[in-house]
Design a protein around this motif. Structure first.
Motif, PDB file in Angstrom:
ATOM      1  N   UNK A 141      -0.059   5.303 -10.845  1.00  0.00           N
ATOM      2  CA  UNK A 141       0.618   4.805  -9.570  1.00  0.00           C
ATOM      3  C   UNK A 141       1.538   3.261 -10.166  1.00  0.00           C
ATOM      4  N   UNK A 142       2.352   3.506 -11.522  1.00  0.00           N
ATOM      5  CA  UNK A 142       2.796   1.640 -11.317  1.00  0.00           C
ATOM      6  C   UNK A 142       3.495   1.119 -10.616  1.00  0.00           C
ATOM      7  N   UNK A 143       4.346   1.780  -9.553  1.00  0.00           N
ATOM      8  CA  UNK A 143       4.895   1.497  -8.253  1.00  0.00           C
ATOM      9  C   UNK A 143       5.135   1.111  -7.235  1.00  0.00           C
ATOM     10  N   UNK A 144       4.420   0.440  -6.636  1.00  0.00           N
ATOM     11  CA  UNK A 144       4.028   0.138  -5.232  1.00  0.00           C
ATOM     12  C   UNK A 144       4.678   1.439  -4.195  1.00  0.00           C
ATOM     13  N   UNK A 145       4.360   1.912  -3.737  1.00  0.00           N
ATOM     14  CA  UNK A 145       5.678   2.457  -2.312  1.00  0.00           C
ATOM     15  C   UNK A 145       6.609   4.114  -3.520  1.00  0.00           C
ATOM     16  N   UNK A 146       6.198   3.873  -4.804  1.00  0.00           N
ATOM     17  CA  UNK A 146       7.050   4.996  -5.325  1.00  0.00           C
ATOM     18  C   UNK A 146       7.245   6.338  -4.781  1.00  0.00           C
TER      19      UNK A 146
ATOM     20  N   UNK B 149      -1.482 -10.483 -19.435  1.00  0.00           N
ATOM     21  CA  UNK B 149      -1.613  -9.887 -21.259  1.00  0.00           C
ATOM     22  C   UNK B 149      -1.842  -7.881 -20.556  1.00  0.00           C
ATOM     23  N   UNK B 150      -2.194  -7.663 -19.805  1.00  0.00           N
ATOM     24  CA  UNK B 150      -2.922  -6.506 -19.158  1.00  0.00           C
ATOM     25  C   UNK B 150      -2.446  -5.703 -17.998  1.00  0.00           C
ATOM     26  N   UNK B 151      -2.276  -4.466 -18.035  1.00  0.00           N
ATOM     27  CA  UNK B 151      -1.104  -4.322 -17.102  1.00  0.00           C
ATOM     28  C   UNK B 151      -2.328  -3.714 -15.799  1.00  0.00           C
TER      29      UNK B 151
ATOM     30  N   UNK C 164       4.170  -0.282 -18.332  1.00  0.00           N
ATOM     31  CA  UNK C 164       4.151   0.392 -16.753  1.00  0.00           C
ATOM     32  C   UNK C 164       4.415   1.858 -16.133  1.00  0.00           C
ATOM     33  N   UNK C 165       5.717   0.506 -16.544  1.00  0.00           N
ATOM     34  CA  UNK C 165       7.098   1.929 -16.263  1.00  0.00           C
ATOM     35  C   UNK C 165       7.524   3.404 -17.570  1.00  0.00           C
ATOM     36  N   UNK C 166       6.488   3.247 -18.545  1.00  0.00           N
ATOM     37  CA  UNK C 166       6.560   4.529 -19.462  1.00  0.00           C
ATOM     38  C   UNK C 166       5.341   5.447 -18.649  1.00  0.00           C
ATOM     39  N   UNK C 167       4.403   5.484 -17.997  1.00  0.00           N
ATOM     40  CA  UNK C 167       3.615   5.483 -17.515  1.00  0.00           C
ATOM     41  C   UNK C 167       3.332   6.089 -16.607  1.00  0.00           C
TER      42      UNK C 167
END
Ligand code: SF4
Length: 368
Positions: free
Chosen positions: A21-26, A47-49, A65-68
């Motif tokens: 879940x790359x965006x909190x509250x997706x 340096x990493x997500x 992160x937006x791509x995954x």
């Protein structure tokens, strides 16, 4: 090419499945997405997500992160990598059940290996986290070498997720009557079985798949699948060896296999054994389309759907192009220099990423 394996750090002993879940509250529409126990939520990007969930933290390297967002990963902590089992933004998601196979096809894109690791528990976990309404491909090797596990997987996932659909590739060598009750218990509308038949001639088919008696067993299985009420997509990879027999195969389909849903004539994928034997195998359908056209006309005149898979649109005569959808998966699709100004590119599936530069098509080029 879209990466299917990404670099991941995780502090764990065994492989495990997570959803990112790359965006909190997706949100889905206006509704906040409820988190599953396997979800990990993006905390920060350095340096990493870094993602955190109930089971701990993972760090994902080298991809935005937006791509995954929403992707379902099988994380292998020892290798420091993860396989993107389900890419949330893609309709092309396939579980590779095994690399073992009992056939040895001359054009096999994924030459078989003896080693097998059972990942069905992970596949089930991943399927349950797939986006609403997803279709998941099942392929190999030969998935039905693990028929019991496969059928149990289908019963479980289809029972728990009534929105999922499956497309399953099988060489049709391993079903028997004892499988009938379980096959009939599966909702037929939600599964398509992709079954290859290369020629009406048993000798030629057996030669192509490298197995004596395979044609006879396959024809039995097609009858079995018909009685089970299964949806069948019959697949024929076009090659020099079977191209002359295409009309005879079309007649056989109309007379003996009229119950199939679709006949897919497929262009060759230049990888694995096909790459090694390209000159011997590749049939230039742009120069010799008549046999393909006749075969399509014949089955379609009897009400059977027929399609061309993996055919660049400009290699197909205009009157047949509506039968050639873009079938090459997004992660392995590429276009050539010739495609740059093509006006029909949007509807064209292009080429496999690994298609040779000397593409072999006599007639190919941008359409204006
Ligand atoms: S030129 Fe390229 S994009 Fe256009 S139809 Fe041919 S293969 Fe497809």
């Amino acid at each position: 090419m879209i990466p299917l394996r990404i670099k991941v750090d995780a502090n764990a002993d065994e492989p495990f499945v997570v959803r990112l879940r790359s965006f909190e509250g997706s949100v889905a529409g206006d509704i906040p997405i409820a988190l599953d126990a396997r979800d990990v939520v993006l905390e920060r990007v350095s340096d990493a997500a870094e993602y955190r969930g109930e089971g701990g933290c993972i760090r994902v390297h080298g991809i935005d992160p937006s791509q995954i967002d929403g992707d379902v990963l099988l994380v292998n902590p020892h290798r420091g990598s993860a396989d993107r089992l389900v890419r949330a933004s893609s309709p092309h998601n396939t579980f590779l059940v095994t690399e073992r196979c009992d056939q040895l096809c001359v054009m096999c894109s994924q030459p078989p290996k003896a080693h097998h690791v059972d990942l069905f528990a992970h596949f089930e976990a991943a399927a349950l986290l797939a986006p609403e309404g997803a279709t998941i491909g099942i392929s190999g090797g030969e998935p039905t070498l693990y028929k019991e596990e496969l059928l149990n997987f289908l019963v479980q996932t289809m029972g728990k997720r009534t929105d999922l659909r499956f497309h399953i590739l099988t060489n049709g060598q391993h079903f028997d009557e004892l499988d009938m009750p379980m096959m009939r218990s599966l909702e037929r509308e939600r599964i398509v079985w992709g079954v290859p038949l290369y020629c009406r001639s048993p000798e030629v088919h057996d030669e192509i798949v490298g197995k004596q008696g395979a044609h006879a067993r396959l024809v039995e299985t097609l009858g079995f699948l018909c009685r089970a009420g299964a949806q069948i997509e019959l697949r024929t990879v076009l090659m020099k060896r079977n191209a002359p027999g295409l009309t005879a195969l079309a007649r056989f389909i109309t007379s003996t296999l009229p119950f199939i849903q679709t006949w897919a004539i497929m262009q060759l994928e230049s990888i694995g054994y096909a790459r090694q034997n390209w000159q011997r195998l590749f049939h230039d359908s742009s120069a010799e389309f008549d046999g393909v056209g006749r075969a399509l006309d014949l089955v379609r005149s009897r009400g059977i759907e027929a399609q061309l898979y993996n055919f660049p649109l400009c290699t197909v005569p205009a009157s047949y192009r509506h039968l050639a959808p873009p079938t090459i998966s997004d992660w392995k699709r590429a276009y050539l220099d010739e495609c740059r100004d093509c006006t029909i590119k949007d509807g064209c599936g292009g080429f496999f990423e690994w298609h040779p530069k000397k593409h072999g098509y006599a007639k190919l080029g941008a359409q204006s």
